[in-house]
Design an enzyme around this catalytic site. Structure first.
Site: not given
Length: 256
Positions: A151, A169
């Site tokens: 991420k 997220d």
């Protein structure tokens, strides 16, 4: 070969099976058709023409640090901690010179700050030793930096280098499942689905649109459907309104 009665038996070739590593994983299907997907992101593009990440940074290095620190923390909380830190340490060399204890003192208000301070120092040293103090542009190189996962790498690739990615997220993971956009259970699967279904012309800003939609409208505890510009398209079982909010450009983001 022959049977006991002298007849020739047909030989049956064994079925070929793909090794597990080569089998393509079947991902859940989105609940939206191409026309609906295009309309969803068209509306997001009108609502927020130039969405921005809400982590303060001054260059790719401070962005890597900020995103790594944001794990299990709010952007506002990270900004509060790093505002003064980045004034004196905006390069790997300056950060390394501060040392783990001093970095820790700046970020004590952030969850897991001890481990994060350690990773910031290790990350800085790795950049100096292996990358000439330059933040790499590829995901494969970014994820080998201490404290940097997929991420974080995706955020850096997008925000620092303008490479379209999907940084999944908690907001995007929640929205993907809640509204059926990418109804998978893991960030990697949600990322794969979204990268496949989002129209190319909207892909660059898509992860910011989804994050901001989840942060300010489709909230975790209770979605504010009356404020939602895609309420009529949304297929969530939780939605309380079928009438979309007025499609107007929102005020410019204020990063605190």
């Amino acid at each position: 070969m022959t049977t006991g009665k002298g007849k020739i038996a047909a030989s049956v070739a064994p079925k070929k099976t793909k090794p597990a590593a080569l089998k393509k994983k079947r991902l859940p299907r989105t609940k939206y058709n191409q026309q609906e997907l295009h309309e969803i992101f068209r509306r997001f593009s009108i609502q927020r023409p130039e969405p921005k990440g809400e982590l303060l940074h001054v260059n790719p290095f401070t962005l890597v640090v900020a995103v790594a620190l944001s794990a299990q923390a709010t952007d506002a909380g990270v900004n509060k901690a790093t505002r003064e830190l980045f004034k004196i340490a905006d390069t790997p060399e300056k950060m390394l010179a501060l040392g783990e204890e001093t970095v820790g003192n700046y970020i004590r208000t952030i969850g897991l700050w001890r481990n994060k301070a350690k990773n910031v120092i290790l990350l800085s040293k790795k950049l100096i030793d292996d990358f000439g103090s330059v933040v790499p542009k590829t995901r494969e190189e970014l994820v080998i930096l201490p404290g940097v996962g997929r991420k974080t790498a995706n955020v850096v690739m997008s925000m620092a280098f303008g490479i379209p990615t999907m940084a999944v997220d908690t907001h995007i993971l929640r929205i993907g499942k809640r509204i059926g956009l990418a109804p998978a259970d893991t960030p990697d699967d949600v990322e794969a689905i979204l990268m496949r279904i989002i129209p190319d012309e909207y892909l660059f800003h898509a992860h910011h649109w989804l994050i901001l939609h989840g942060r300010y409208c489709c909230k975790a505890r209770k979605p504010e459907c009356e404020k939602c510009v895609i309420a009529d398209i949304c297929k969530s079982k939780e939605k309380t309104c079928d009438i979309p909010a007025a499609l107007v450009e929102l005020p410019q983001q204020v990063i605190t």
